[in-house]
Design a protein around this motif. Structure first.
Motif, PDB file in Angstrom:
ATOM      1  N   GLU A   3      -2.209  -7.607   7.637  1.00 16.67           N
ATOM      2  CA  GLU A   3      -0.895  -7.076   7.274  1.00 16.67           C
ATOM      3  C   GLU A   3      -0.090  -6.663   8.503  1.00 16.67           C
ATOM      4  N   LYS A   4      -0.773  -6.129   9.540  1.00 15.73           N
ATOM      5  CA  LYS A   4      -0.055  -5.701  10.739  1.00 15.73           C
ATOM      6  C   LYS A   4       0.537  -6.890  11.488  1.00 15.73           C
ATOM      7  N   LEU A   5      -0.247  -7.954  11.643  1.00 16.14           N
ATOM      8  CA  LEU A   5       0.254  -9.110  12.373  1.00 16.14           C
ATOM      9  C   LEU A   5       1.318  -9.853  11.577  1.00 16.14           C
ATOM     10  N   GLU A   6       1.105  -9.997  10.288  1.00 17.41           N
ATOM     11  CA  GLU A   6       2.068 -10.745   9.486  1.00 17.41           C
ATOM     12  C   GLU A   6       3.392 -10.007   9.330  1.00 17.41           C
ATOM     13  N   ALA A   7       3.401  -8.717   9.629  1.00 14.78           N
ATOM     14  CA  ALA A   7       4.646  -7.949   9.587  1.00 14.78           C
ATOM     15  C   ALA A   7       5.475  -8.135  10.856  1.00 14.78           C
ATOM     16  N   GLN A   8       4.899  -8.836  11.859  1.00 14.32           N
ATOM     17  CA  GLN A   8       5.572  -9.034  13.145  1.00 14.32           C
ATOM     18  C   GLN A   8       5.785 -10.525  13.394  1.00 14.32           C
ATOM     19  N   PRO A   9       6.862 -10.910  14.097  1.00 19.45           N
ATOM     20  CA  PRO A   9       6.982 -12.303  14.533  1.00 19.45           C
ATOM     21  C   PRO A   9       5.847 -12.644  15.485  1.00 19.45           C
ATOM     22  N   ARG A  10       5.436 -13.912  15.483  1.00 23.02           N
ATOM     23  CA  ARG A  10       4.279 -14.332  16.281  1.00 23.02           C
ATOM     24  C   ARG A  10       4.413 -13.927  17.752  1.00 23.02           C
ATOM     25  N   GLU A  11       5.604 -13.997  18.323  1.00 22.20           N
ATOM     26  CA  GLU A  11       5.773 -13.674  19.740  1.00 22.20           C
ATOM     27  C   GLU A  11       5.589 -12.186  20.033  1.00 22.20           C
ATOM     28  N   ARG A  12       5.501 -11.371  19.008  1.00 24.73           N
ATOM     29  CA  ARG A  12       5.291  -9.927  19.197  1.00 24.73           C
ATOM     30  C   ARG A  12       3.823  -9.532  19.079  1.00 24.73           C
ATOM     31  N   TRP A  13       2.954 -10.433  18.679  1.00 26.88           N
ATOM     32  CA  TRP A  13       1.566 -10.067  18.425  1.00 26.88           C
ATOM     33  C   TRP A  13       0.870  -9.504  19.662  1.00 26.88           C
ATOM     34  N   GLY A  14       1.245  -9.971  20.832  1.00 27.16           N
ATOM     35  CA  GLY A  14       0.602  -9.493  22.043  1.00 27.16           C
ATOM     36  C   GLY A  14       1.142  -8.176  22.556  1.00 27.16           C
ATOM     37  N   HIS A  15       2.102  -7.591  21.842  1.00 28.47           N
ATOM     38  CA  HIS A  15       2.716  -6.327  22.254  1.00 28.47           C
ATOM     39  C   HIS A  15       2.285  -5.146  21.389  1.00 28.47           C
ATOM     40  N   ILE A  16       1.391  -5.376  20.431  1.00 31.42           N
ATOM     41  CA  ILE A  16       1.117  -4.313  19.449  1.00 31.42           C
ATOM     42  C   ILE A  16      -0.362  -3.916  19.435  1.00 31.42           C
TER      43      ILE A  16
END
Length: 392
Positions: free
Chosen positions: A255-268
């Motif tokens: 749920e956390k990753l799918e709530a973010q655009p793919r390019e943001r996954w490495g920032h969270i």
């Protein structure tokens, strides 16, 4: 590929493991002799070939940020004094007065321009130079340059002060850390706030280190602390020479990753996934949202023991008294979890191995990081510079 792109790819791999019910794996299980945790001769070779030769974390920049700051400590049985000179550079030396061998400065932190021996009041500048002999007329001639404190190789990088306990040792810290230095630099640790430390005691240093390298034990050993947050037995491993970044997906990763655009996954990081970073041979770093824990494992004095200093930092100083109290409580809680749920188990493991019940311990395919770590220990102990180092 940039840093955050790499982290995003690792997060994606963790999500794939969760969705498939798999984990990062080695090709086969691996046995390690039980004597690797108990044998005195092997332990002494580890100390000689690893701990007395490699750069060791001695202090965090945040512990002593200002000119005149110092840290006195025992490192591998040796009294060490680390100072920040007036020009902002750091120095390390043996914390031993060159008159009669007295320990110069008690363990701890402080700020001093000079150090006076509590035995006969010989005085040294914070760069280790002898600047004063008490009652020199009665004592007789002394060549001060020959009685400076014994220096140790020392360098500051990645928000850490690294020391070697061998005079003249290679301190190419960039070569030693490889990509892990880029990882540390990404956090700008030199500008963080030092909160404090806690000290705990455990079993053989490798038993303690083993615990940081796998989440296979989360469900059984941490049912009320770590396991409600993180999946048990799902890990991702990235190696930088002997150092590792170990990824642990949280139960909320999808749920956390799918709530973010793919390019943001490495920032969270910490939102859907966490990492434990291990720096060979004896450091583990966990960047948590509330506070960061840096574990420094000091082996010995015998194979069945280690002393671990848990150092805590965060990006900002406490806002007020309530926040400061909260930080103290968090440090106490984290130290208690490690001491009770990890080191308590480790001491029982040490007892079991000392009984002679096992000829070897077995690391499964899922315990890939542990396998890699033990291969590197054996590679250093063997001392064959022509042999290729292990590959993850």
């Amino acid at each position: 590929m940039g840093y955050h792109e790499t982290i995003g790819d690792e997060a994606a791999k963790m999500l794939a493991f969760v969705e498939s019910g798999t984990t990062d794996s080695a090709s086969a299980p691996m046995e390690v002799p039980a004597t690797a945790y108990t044998d005195t001769d092997y332990f002494e070779r580890e100390m000689e070939t690893i701990f007395l030769r490699l750069p060791l974390l001695a202090a965090l920049t945040a512990e002593m940020p200002d000119p005149g700051d110092f840290k006195a400590m025992e490192l591998m049985g040796k009294p060490v004094l680390i100072t920040r000179r007036t020009d902002g550079s750091v120095a390390a030396m043996l914390n031993v007065c060159t008159h009669r061998g007295m320990i110069l400065q008690p363990e701890g932190h402080g700020n001093k321009k000079r150090f006076s021996c509590p035995y006969h009041a010989w005085t040294f500048a914070n760069d280790g130079n002898l600047i004063g002999v008490s009652e020199p007329g009665k004592f007789g001639p002394v060549c001060k340059e020959e009685r400076n404190l014994a220096t140790l190789p020392c360098i500051e990088a990645g928000g850490v002060i690294w020391v070697s306990l061998t005079h003249g040792a290679d301190m190419d810290i960039a070569a030693h850390l490889g990509g892990m230095l880029d990882d540390l630099n990404e956090y700008d640790l030199a500008n963080w706030h030092y909160c404090g430390s806690r000290r705990i005691y455990g079993a053989n240093w490798k038993i303690a280190y083993d615990g940081y390298l796998e989440g296979y034990h989360f469900a059984a050993a941490h049912p009320e602390t770590i396991h409600p947050r993180s999946f048990s037995n799902i890990m991702h491993f990235t190696a930088f020479g002997p150092h590792m970044r170990v990824g642990y997906p949280q139960v909320t990763i999808k749920e956390k990753l799918e709530a973010q655009p793919r390019e943001r996954w490495g920032h969270i990081e910490n939102s859907g996934y966490d990492f434990v970073r291990t720096i060979f041979p004896n450091v583990s770093i966990f960047f948590a949202p509330e506070i960061t824990q840096v574990a420094q494992l000091i082996p010995g004095p015998t194979p069945d023991r280690n002393t671990t200093n848990l150092m805590f930092i965060r990006r900002t100083p406490p806002r007020d008294a309530e926040d400061a109290a909260g930080i103290e409580g968090m440090m106490d809680w984290l130290a208690d979890v490690v001491d009770r749920e990890d080191y308590g188990v480790g001491l029982k493991v040490q007892q079991g191995l000392a009984s002679g019940a096992l000829k070897s311990v077995l690391f499964g395919k899922n315990e890939r990081g542990n396998q890699y770590f033990h291969k590197y220990v054996d590679w250093f102990v063997a001392g064959d510079t022509d042999a290729e180092p292990p590959v993850l």
